[in-house]
Design a protein around this motif. Structure first.
Motif, PDB file in Angstrom:
ATOM      1  N   ASP A 134       1.616  -8.821   3.013  1.00 45.30           N
ATOM      2  CA  ASP A 134       1.302 -10.092   3.669  1.00 45.30           C
ATOM      3  C   ASP A 134      -0.214 -10.193   3.793  1.00 45.30           C
ATOM      4  O   ASP A 134      -0.919  -9.191   3.731  1.00 45.30           O
ATOM      5  N   TYR A 135      -0.746 -11.424   3.969  1.00 48.35           N
ATOM      6  CA  TYR A 135      -2.170 -11.590   4.264  1.00 48.35           C
ATOM      7  C   TYR A 135      -2.537 -10.860   5.542  1.00 48.35           C
ATOM      8  O   TYR A 135      -3.663 -10.401   5.718  1.00 48.35           O
ATOM      9  N   THR A 136      -1.579 -10.794   6.466  1.00 47.93           N
ATOM     10  CA  THR A 136      -1.878 -10.211   7.774  1.00 47.93           C
ATOM     11  C   THR A 136      -1.648  -8.704   7.815  1.00 47.93           C
ATOM     12  O   THR A 136      -1.756  -8.088   8.873  1.00 47.93           O
ATOM     13  N   ALA A 137      -1.327  -8.101   6.672  1.00 48.93           N
ATOM     14  CA  ALA A 137      -1.157  -6.645   6.610  1.00 48.93           C
ATOM     15  C   ALA A 137      -2.518  -5.999   6.428  1.00 48.93           C
ATOM     16  O   ALA A 137      -2.864  -5.492   5.362  1.00 48.93           O
ATOM     17  N   TYR A 138      -3.323  -6.019   7.472  1.00 50.62           N
ATOM     18  CA  TYR A 138      -4.717  -5.592   7.376  1.00 50.62           C
ATOM     19  C   TYR A 138      -4.859  -4.126   6.988  1.00 50.62           C
ATOM     20  O   TYR A 138      -5.838  -3.741   6.366  1.00 50.62           O
ATOM     21  N   ASN A 139      -3.869  -3.317   7.371  1.00 51.60           N
ATOM     22  CA  ASN A 139      -3.930  -1.897   7.025  1.00 51.60           C
ATOM     23  C   ASN A 139      -3.787  -1.670   5.526  1.00 51.60           C
ATOM     24  O   ASN A 139      -4.046  -0.570   5.026  1.00 51.60           O
ATOM     25  N   GLU A 140      -3.408  -2.720   4.771  1.00 51.91           N
ATOM     26  CA  GLU A 140      -3.271  -2.610   3.325  1.00 51.91           C
ATOM     27  C   GLU A 140      -4.496  -3.154   2.578  1.00 51.91           C
ATOM     28  O   GLU A 140      -4.507  -3.178   1.353  1.00 51.91           O
ATOM     29  N   TYR A 141      -5.520  -3.567   3.309  1.00 50.69           N
ATOM     30  CA  TYR A 141      -6.661  -4.220   2.676  1.00 50.69           C
ATOM     31  C   TYR A 141      -7.517  -3.280   1.839  1.00 50.69           C
ATOM     32  O   TYR A 141      -8.438  -3.715   1.151  1.00 50.69           O
ATOM     33  N   GLU A 142      -7.221  -1.988   1.901  1.00 51.31           N
ATOM     34  CA  GLU A 142      -7.970  -1.037   1.079  1.00 51.31           C
ATOM     35  C   GLU A 142      -7.876  -1.405  -0.400  1.00 51.31           C
ATOM     36  O   GLU A 142      -8.829  -1.230  -1.159  1.00 51.31           O
TER      37      GLU A 142
END
Length: 264
Positions: A134-142
């Motif tokens: 999701d866009y809001t899955a900030y922990n995946e922004y790596e």
């Protein structure tokens, strides 16, 4: 021979700077024994000019002292090569910033010209680098940081795409991918490449300033099917949505999106 005031004047430095250089042993003018005034000769002036150059390179005083006290030309060469590498790295980053500024300016024009309208447009080739939940899955922004052009501090979402699969009744699948741009699909690339020669292209407005943050999928879907029906376009049942720009109205977000929906 020149006074400290004269040297400060024609070299464009302050008296305090010259006194500081003297205190650190970087310049050593003679002092008049009768009045204590400093007298700068041509070599002292060369010392000031050289020190100013090193300071312009952001070298620490200790490093400048080491250079001044070294008899090895290679020591200076090494220092200059280090600074050259730093400056080239910074220049590359500034070029990236300029590229980003240009892109955002182009998005502003795109929004002004395309908002509320549609056109038929090619979706240029994109290489799929990975997937987000999701866009809001900030922990995946790596995955965004690792596979797209890097900013020092900012994580930008211009490389993220929301992908929807739909039919006339509902959205069947919704996912989020990270992409990078390609010049053409003829190049040899590992992984999936997305490209569509004909798409219905729209710029949409979302955000709390517009609709309180509610889901606009149904509204967009109705508009899309209306366009297809009125113009005889056959939708392929897939759409790609990209965040273009976020602006604010009294501190509340206006989010502008672009959407590509391929047609036959």
């Amino acid at each position: 021979m020149y006074t400290i005031g004269q040297v400060a004047g024609f070299l464009g430095v302050s008296r305090d700077t010259l006194k500081y250089y003297e205190e650190k042993g970087l310049v050593q003018p003679k002092h008049d024994e009768t009045n204590g005034y400093r007298k700068y000769n041509q070599f002292d002036i060369h010392d000031v000019i050289t020190t100013n150059f090193y300071r312009e390179l952001d070298l620490e005083i200790k490093r400048i002292q080491e250079i001044k006290n070294s008899n090895e030309m290679d020591d200076l060469k090494h220092v200059l090569e280090e600074k050259e590498a730093e400056i080239l790295k910074e220049l590359a980053y500034k070029k990236l910033l300029l590229k980003k500024i240009k892109s955002v300016k182009e998005d502003c024009v795109k929004i002004r010209e395309q908002l509320g309208k549609y056109t038929i447009k090619e979706m240029k080739p994109l290489k799929v680098e990975g997937e987000l939940s999701d866009y809001t899955a900030y922990n995946e922004y790596e995955i965004i940081r690792n596979n797209t052009e890097k900013m020092k501090k900012a994580v930008t979402l211009t490389s993220a795409r929301r992908v929807i699969h739909f039919d006339s009744d509902e959205i069947k699948m919704d996912k989020f991918i990270v992409v990078s741009k390609l010049d053409d699909t003829a190049q040899n690339h590992n992984g999936e490449v997305l490209a569509h020669p004909k798409c219905i292209y729209m710029v949409l407005e979302n955000g709390r300033a517009v609709n309180g943050g509610k889901n606009i999928d149904d509204e967009v879907g109705e508009k899309l099917f209306e366009i297809a029906r009125e113009n005889g376009y056959e939708l392929l049942g897939i759409g790609y949505i990209n965040i273009l720009l976020t602006t604010y109205v009294e501190g509340i977000e206006r989010v502008f999106l672009e959407m590509y929906c391929p047609i036959k």
